[in-house]
Design a protein around this motif. Structure first.
Motif, PDB file in Angstrom:
ATOM      1  N   PHE A  60      -2.989   0.791   0.453  1.00  0.00           N
ATOM      2  CA  PHE A  60      -3.032   1.921   1.370  1.00  0.00           C
ATOM      3  C   PHE A  60      -1.756   2.758   1.239  1.00  0.00           C
ATOM      4  O   PHE A  60      -0.670   2.205   1.071  1.00  0.00           O
ATOM      5  CB  PHE A  60      -3.206   1.437   2.812  1.00  0.00           C
ATOM      6  N   PRO A  61      -1.877   4.080   1.353  1.00  0.00           N
ATOM      7  CA  PRO A  61      -0.711   4.950   1.212  1.00  0.00           C
ATOM      8  C   PRO A  61       0.116   4.997   2.499  1.00  0.00           C
ATOM      9  O   PRO A  61       0.197   6.023   3.173  1.00  0.00           O
ATOM     10  CB  PRO A  61      -1.345   6.313   0.893  1.00  0.00           C
ATOM     11  N   LEU A  62       0.722   3.868   2.853  1.00  0.00           N
ATOM     12  CA  LEU A  62       1.556   3.767   4.058  1.00  0.00           C
ATOM     13  C   LEU A  62       3.005   3.549   3.668  1.00  0.00           C
ATOM     14  O   LEU A  62       3.293   2.818   2.723  1.00  0.00           O
ATOM     15  CB  LEU A  62       1.119   2.575   4.919  1.00  0.00           C
ATOM     16  N   GLU A  63       3.899   4.129   4.426  1.00  0.00           N
ATOM     17  CA  GLU A  63       5.333   3.893   4.258  1.00  0.00           C
ATOM     18  C   GLU A  63       5.764   2.988   5.405  1.00  0.00           C
ATOM     19  O   GLU A  63       6.021   3.462   6.509  1.00  0.00           O
ATOM     20  CB  GLU A  63       6.103   5.217   4.287  1.00  0.00           C
ATOM     21  N   CYS A  64       5.823   1.693   5.155  1.00  0.00           N
ATOM     22  CA  CYS A  64       6.166   0.723   6.206  1.00  0.00           C
ATOM     23  C   CYS A  64       7.607   0.236   6.109  1.00  0.00           C
ATOM     24  O   CYS A  64       7.995  -0.687   6.827  1.00  0.00           O
ATOM     25  CB  CYS A  64       5.201  -0.464   6.147  1.00  0.00           C
ATOM     26  N   ARG A  65       8.389   0.791   5.206  1.00  0.00           N
ATOM     27  CA  ARG A  65       9.804   0.438   5.050  1.00  0.00           C
ATOM     28  C   ARG A  65      10.037  -1.066   4.965  1.00  0.00           C
ATOM     29  O   ARG A  65      10.838  -1.629   5.693  1.00  0.00           O
ATOM     30  CB  ARG A  65      10.621   1.040   6.176  1.00  0.00           C
ATOM     31  N   GLY A  66       9.267  -1.690   4.098  1.00  0.00           N
ATOM     32  CA  GLY A  66       9.430  -3.123   3.872  1.00  0.00           C
ATOM     33  C   GLY A  66       8.573  -4.010   4.756  1.00  0.00           C
ATOM     34  O   GLY A  66       8.381  -5.179   4.449  1.00  0.00           O
ATOM     35  N   ALA A  67       8.040  -3.509   5.848  1.00  0.00           N
ATOM     36  CA  ALA A  67       7.164  -4.307   6.714  1.00  0.00           C
ATOM     37  C   ALA A  67       5.754  -4.311   6.116  1.00  0.00           C
ATOM     38  O   ALA A  67       5.353  -3.370   5.436  1.00  0.00           O
ATOM     39  CB  ALA A  67       7.132  -3.720   8.124  1.00  0.00           C
ATOM     40  N   PRO A  68       5.007  -5.364   6.372  1.00  0.00           N
ATOM     41  CA  PRO A  68       3.630  -5.387   5.861  1.00  0.00           C
ATOM     42  C   PRO A  68       2.721  -4.461   6.681  1.00  0.00           C
ATOM     43  O   PRO A  68       3.062  -4.066   7.796  1.00  0.00           O
ATOM     44  CB  PRO A  68       3.204  -6.851   6.032  1.00  0.00           C
ATOM     45  N   SER A  69       1.585  -4.122   6.113  1.00  0.00           N
ATOM     46  CA  SER A  69       0.601  -3.330   6.844  1.00  0.00           C
ATOM     47  C   SER A  69      -0.472  -4.266   7.401  1.00  0.00           C
ATOM     48  O   SER A  69      -0.649  -5.382   6.932  1.00  0.00           O
ATOM     49  CB  SER A  69      -0.030  -2.277   5.935  1.00  0.00           C
ATOM     50  N   THR A  70      -1.166  -3.782   8.420  1.00  0.00           N
ATOM     51  CA  THR A  70      -2.218  -4.558   9.077  1.00  0.00           C
ATOM     52  C   THR A  70      -3.504  -3.748   9.084  1.00  0.00           C
ATOM     53  O   THR A  70      -3.492  -2.570   9.461  1.00  0.00           O
ATOM     54  CB  THR A  70      -1.828  -4.884  10.532  1.00  0.00           C
ATOM     55  N   ILE A  71      -4.586  -4.387   8.680  1.00  0.00           N
ATOM     56  CA  ILE A  71      -5.904  -3.768   8.801  1.00  0.00           C
ATOM     57  C   ILE A  71      -6.393  -4.114  10.196  1.00  0.00           C
ATOM     58  O   ILE A  71      -6.789  -5.248  10.477  1.00  0.00           O
ATOM     59  CB  ILE A  71      -6.868  -4.280   7.723  1.00  0.00           C
ATOM     60  N   ALA A  72      -6.325  -3.149  11.101  1.00  0.00           N
ATOM     61  CA  ALA A  72      -6.656  -3.397  12.499  1.00  0.00           C
ATOM     62  C   ALA A  72      -8.161  -3.441  12.734  1.00  0.00           C
ATOM     63  O   ALA A  72      -8.648  -4.243  13.537  1.00  0.00           O
ATOM     64  CB  ALA A  72      -6.027  -2.321  13.381  1.00  0.00           C
ATOM     65  N   GLN A  73      -8.898  -2.580  12.059  1.00  0.00           N
ATOM     66  CA  GLN A  73     -10.351  -2.521  12.206  1.00  0.00           C
ATOM     67  C   GLN A  73     -10.951  -2.107  10.871  1.00  0.00           C
ATOM     68  O   GLN A  73     -10.305  -1.444  10.076  1.00  0.00           O
ATOM     69  CB  GLN A  73     -10.748  -1.487  13.268  1.00  0.00           C
ATOM     70  N   ARG A  74     -12.193  -2.496  10.671  1.00  0.00           N
ATOM     71  CA  ARG A  74     -12.913  -2.064   9.473  1.00  0.00           C
ATOM     72  C   ARG A  74     -14.392  -2.016   9.790  1.00  0.00           C
ATOM     73  O   ARG A  74     -14.891  -2.758  10.643  1.00  0.00           O
ATOM     74  CB  ARG A  74     -12.618  -2.966   8.280  1.00  0.00           C
ATOM     75  N   ALA A  75     -15.095  -1.130   9.109  1.00  0.00           N
ATOM     76  CA  ALA A  75     -16.542  -1.001   9.260  1.00  0.00           C
ATOM     77  C   ALA A  75     -17.102  -0.511   7.932  1.00  0.00           C
ATOM     78  O   ALA A  75     -16.387   0.115   7.140  1.00  0.00           O
ATOM     79  CB  ALA A  75     -16.878  -0.025  10.383  1.00  0.00           C
ATOM     80  N   THR A  76     -18.370  -0.799   7.684  1.00  0.00           N
ATOM     81  CA  THR A  76     -18.983  -0.398   6.425  1.00  0.00           C
ATOM     82  C   THR A  76     -20.269   0.385   6.684  1.00  0.00           C
ATOM     83  O   THR A  76     -20.906   0.232   7.724  1.00  0.00           O
ATOM     84  CB  THR A  76     -19.315  -1.614   5.547  1.00  0.00           C
ATOM     85  N   GLY A  77     -20.618   1.208   5.721  1.00  0.00           N
ATOM     86  CA  GLY A  77     -21.861   1.967   5.770  1.00  0.00           C
ATOM     87  C   GLY A  77     -21.905   2.929   4.607  1.00  0.00           C
ATOM     88  O   GLY A  77     -20.884   3.244   3.993  1.00  0.00           O
ATOM     89  N   ASP A  78     -23.102   3.402   4.293  1.00  0.00           N
ATOM     90  CA  ASP A  78     -23.278   4.364   3.208  1.00  0.00           C
ATOM     91  C   ASP A  78     -22.972   5.754   3.749  1.00  0.00           C
ATOM     92  O   ASP A  78     -23.774   6.344   4.461  1.00  0.00           O
ATOM     93  CB  ASP A  78     -24.701   4.294   2.665  1.00  0.00           C
ATOM     94  N   LEU A  79     -21.813   6.274   3.402  1.00  0.00           N
ATOM     95  CA  LEU A  79     -21.368   7.565   3.927  1.00  0.00           C
ATOM     96  C   LEU A  79     -21.787   8.743   3.056  1.00  0.00           C
ATOM     97  O   LEU A  79     -21.941   9.848   3.548  1.00  0.00           O
ATOM     98  CB  LEU A  79     -19.848   7.570   4.090  1.00  0.00           C
TER      99      LEU A  79
END
Length: 186
Positions: A60-79
């Motif tokens: 993911f294109p996040l700048e967390c300054r050394g901290a890890p990122s968290t996937i808080a929610q996810r959903a799927t579907g044909d968009l």
């Protein structure tokens, strides 16, 4: 005496052996044609859709300054209507306290060798927008989310004063955003 203009056709008289040979040859041709016939007419089975991309394998294109990122929610579907599901992920940097702003990303399968199994193809909300995502779903070919935000830097981070219901729908090669604003006083 003059030779006849037509050659002697005495050898053309059919005998039972000739009829049997012709019948056997024809039976062989019919049997071979039966084996080489195409299948029954009708719709061909479409290939099975691929499983939705796994958000855990994406970068993911996040700048967390050394901290890890968290996937808080996810959903799927044909968009995009291609018969294969996409994954939409709400992601933020891990924080010791508070709720860091979130990004919303659309993922599809990676295509090149050496790429992760899932890749980001669209960013619906940038973390720089300082939004938090509460209600979140993918349904009816669209992404639905409730975004909480701040009307000014003076609003305490504990108490967002902006509430926005947003929908993104794929149309014409882009995600179009529609919103229903509901500003609330602190």
């Amino acid at each position: 005496m003059q030779p006849p203009a037509v050659p002697d056709l005495a050898h053309t008289h059919a005998r039972p052996v000739h009829w049997l040979a012709t019948a056997t040859a024809m039976a062989g041709v019919v049997a071979l044609a039966g084996l080489l016939q195409p299948g029954p007419a009708g719709a061909t089975a479409a290939p099975a859709p691929r499983p939705a991309p796994d958000a855990a394998t994406a970068r993911f294109p996040l700048e967390c300054r050394g901290a890890p990122s968290t996937i808080a929610q996810r959903a799927t579907g044909d968009l995009d209507g291609d018969g294969n599901p996409e994954t939409v992920a709400v992601v933020h940097c891990e924080a010791g306290s508070g709720t860091p702003p979130s990004g919303i990303y659309v993922l599809t399968h990676g295509t090149a060798a050496g790429t992760p199994a899932a890749r980001v193809v669209a960013t619906l909300v940038e973390p720089s927008e300082l939004k938090n995502v509460t209600a979140f779903a993918v349904r009816d070919g669209a992404v639905h989310a409730t975004l909480l935000g701040y009307s000014s830097p003076d609003v305490p981070s504990c108490c967002p004063d902006e509430h926005e219901q947003v929908t993104w729908r794929w149309k014409g090669g882009v995600f179009l955003r529609t919103a229903k604003n509901e500003a609330r006083a602190v």
